[in-house]
Design a protein around this motif. Structure first.
Motif, PDB file in Angstrom:
ATOM      1  N   THR A  75      33.010  22.648  40.985  1.00 50.85           N
ATOM      2  CA  THR A  75      33.212  23.714  40.004  1.00 50.85           C
ATOM      3  C   THR A  75      34.107  24.784  40.593  1.00 50.85           C
ATOM      4  O   THR A  75      34.008  25.107  41.780  1.00 50.85           O
ATOM      5  CB  THR A  75      31.870  24.344  39.576  1.00 50.85           C
ATOM      6  N   HIS A  76      34.935  25.325  39.756  1.00 54.84           N
ATOM      7  CA  HIS A  76      35.860  26.363  40.179  1.00 54.84           C
ATOM      8  C   HIS A  76      35.152  27.719  40.130  1.00 54.84           C
ATOM      9  O   HIS A  76      34.456  28.025  39.185  1.00 54.84           O
ATOM     10  CB  HIS A  76      37.076  26.365  39.243  1.00 54.84           C
ATOM     11  N   GLU A  77      35.342  28.501  41.183  1.00 53.04           N
ATOM     12  CA  GLU A  77      34.767  29.852  41.192  1.00 53.04           C
ATOM     13  C   GLU A  77      35.810  30.819  40.646  1.00 53.04           C
ATOM     14  O   GLU A  77      36.896  30.959  41.215  1.00 53.04           O
ATOM     15  CB  GLU A  77      34.379  30.252  42.621  1.00 53.04           C
ATOM     16  N   PHE A  78      35.474  31.474  39.549  1.00 52.54           N
ATOM     17  CA  PHE A  78      36.417  32.411  38.940  1.00 52.54           C
ATOM     18  C   PHE A  78      36.088  33.846  39.359  1.00 52.54           C
ATOM     19  O   PHE A  78      34.917  34.222  39.435  1.00 52.54           O
ATOM     20  CB  PHE A  78      36.351  32.311  37.412  1.00 52.54           C
ATOM     21  N   ASP A  79      37.121  34.616  39.613  1.00 52.46           N
ATOM     22  CA  ASP A  79      36.912  36.026  39.948  1.00 52.46           C
ATOM     23  C   ASP A  79      36.589  36.830  38.686  1.00 52.46           C
ATOM     24  O   ASP A  79      37.048  36.493  37.591  1.00 52.46           O
ATOM     25  CB  ASP A  79      38.181  36.617  40.594  1.00 52.46           C
ATOM     26  N   ILE A  80      35.834  37.899  38.880  1.00 50.36           N
ATOM     27  CA  ILE A  80      35.554  38.804  37.759  1.00 50.36           C
ATOM     28  C   ILE A  80      36.784  39.661  37.512  1.00 50.36           C
ATOM     29  O   ILE A  80      37.386  40.208  38.445  1.00 50.36           O
ATOM     30  CB  ILE A  80      34.329  39.692  38.070  1.00 50.36           C
ATOM     31  N   PRO A  98      39.041  42.798  36.656  1.00 46.75           N
ATOM     32  CA  PRO A  98      38.837  44.238  36.860  1.00 46.75           C
ATOM     33  C   PRO A  98      38.471  44.912  35.528  1.00 46.75           C
ATOM     34  O   PRO A  98      39.162  44.735  34.533  1.00 46.75           O
ATOM     35  CB  PRO A  98      40.204  44.729  37.360  1.00 46.75           C
ATOM     36  N   GLY A  99      37.359  45.632  35.532  1.00 49.80           N
ATOM     37  CA  GLY A  99      36.896  46.280  34.300  1.00 49.80           C
ATOM     38  C   GLY A  99      35.791  45.514  33.604  1.00 49.80           C
ATOM     39  O   GLY A  99      35.164  46.020  32.661  1.00 49.80           O
ATOM     40  N   ALA A 100      35.536  44.276  34.059  1.00 48.23           N
ATOM     41  CA  ALA A 100      34.514  43.438  33.410  1.00 48.23           C
ATOM     42  C   ALA A 100      33.190  43.433  34.187  1.00 48.23           C
ATOM     43  O   ALA A 100      32.260  42.726  33.819  1.00 48.23           O
ATOM     44  CB  ALA A 100      35.033  42.010  33.265  1.00 48.23           C
ATOM     45  N   GLU A 101      33.129  44.245  35.238  1.00 46.63           N
ATOM     46  CA  GLU A 101      31.919  44.260  36.075  1.00 46.63           C
ATOM     47  C   GLU A 101      30.737  44.817  35.271  1.00 46.63           C
ATOM     48  O   GLU A 101      30.910  45.610  34.350  1.00 46.63           O
ATOM     49  CB  GLU A 101      32.125  45.154  37.310  1.00 46.63           C
ATOM     50  N   PRO A 102      29.510  44.405  35.660  1.00 48.24           N
ATOM     51  CA  PRO A 102      28.346  45.005  35.013  1.00 48.24           C
ATOM     52  C   PRO A 102      28.282  46.506  35.303  1.00 48.24           C
ATOM     53  O   PRO A 102      28.777  46.954  36.343  1.00 48.24           O
ATOM     54  CB  PRO A 102      27.154  44.276  35.644  1.00 48.24           C
ATOM     55  N   PHE A 103      27.695  47.256  34.385  1.00 49.63           N
ATOM     56  CA  PHE A 103      27.519  48.699  34.583  1.00 49.63           C
ATOM     57  C   PHE A 103      26.034  48.945  34.816  1.00 49.63           C
ATOM     58  O   PHE A 103      25.204  48.607  33.974  1.00 49.63           O
ATOM     59  CB  PHE A 103      27.988  49.457  33.335  1.00 49.63           C
TER      60      PHE A 103
END
Length: 247
Positions: A2-7, A9-14
């Motif tokens: 499985t490919h690991e995708f980066d989060i 920028p701006g989509a991080e949990p708050f």
């Protein structure tokens, strides 16, 4: 493999640890926490403990979303709810679009929730149903960024996975069939002009929940992603007033 995708920028949990009242805030289908950040920040500034999770498969790449299920999205919200439950005496839930669907699901399954605020919540999107017939098509056009205000863009996927549409449809049906289980106060915001979720969804929810305390607020100057649109302040002010009323 499985490919690991980066989060993105701006989509991080708050996440904000504040007082003893918790606010769980969910973004929508193919979207990210970016659409809910103004509301989440406003809640944190009032001293609430706030958790706006990144739903599994969201905020990375649409190929990542393709492999996630509606049970995964529920799990993302349940995890945030558990975090808040450890710290708070009472919890409210707010959500946009499928985030509203998730808020309804939580109210159906957690009667202790104090109230829910819904922004253009989705329980039936007839335009999506044709997707069930599709064979050999993996991705459709984007549905994100339905915003009236010029120059504002939602951080959302530029393609919609067919597999994900096939997940949200049964999820909406599940929630729709169980609306009468909801007894907590409900605040519904609805855009009369919404190019993603028909505005009739909010009326249907209003009529089928068992809540005695419920209210619909129209947002005449916003499209689907109203949290980033002209009515953003109306949503923030109305939601905070709703929380204060039922805290």
């Amino acid at each position: 493999m499985t490919h690991e995708f980066d989060i993105l920028p701006g989509a991080e949990p708050f996440i904000f640890e504040g007082g003893k009242t918790g606010i769980l805030i969910s973004h929508g289908f193919t979207g990210t926490t970016q659409s809910m950040r103004p509301l989440a920040e406003a809640c944190s500034q009032q001293g609430y403990s706030v958790y706006a999770p990144r739903l599994k498969g969201h905020g990375t790449h649409y190929e990542d979303m393709e492999t996630s299920t509606y049970q995964d999205w529920i799990a993302s919200v349940e995890e945030a709810y558990a975090w808040l439950m450890e710290r708070c005496d009472k919890i409210f839930v707010a959500g946009l679009s499928m985030g509203g669907t998730l808020a309804l699901y939580m109210a159906e399954n957690h009667p202790e929730i104090r109230g829910i605020a819904l922004i253009n919540a989705a329980i039936e999107v007839p335009d999506m149903e044709g997707v069930l017939e599709l064979q050999d098509v993996r991705f459709l056009d984007a549905i994100g960024s339905d915003i009236k205000k010029p120059g504002v863009t939602e951080l959302a996927y530029d393609k919609t996975p067919v597999a994900s549409v096939k997940e949200i449809l049964p999820f909406m049906e599940l929630v729709r069939k169980n609306l009468s289980a909801i007894h907590c106060p409900v605040l519904l915001f609805v855009s009369p002009e919404d190019h993603v979720v028909p505005p009739g969804n909010s009326k249907f929810i209003y009529e089928h929940i068992a809540s005695e305390k419920k209210d619909i607020v129209e947002m005449p100057d916003s499209y689907h992603v109203a949290t980033l649109d002209h009515d953003q302040q109306r949503i923030i002010d109305g939601t905070l007033a709703f929380f204060r009323t039922y805290e």
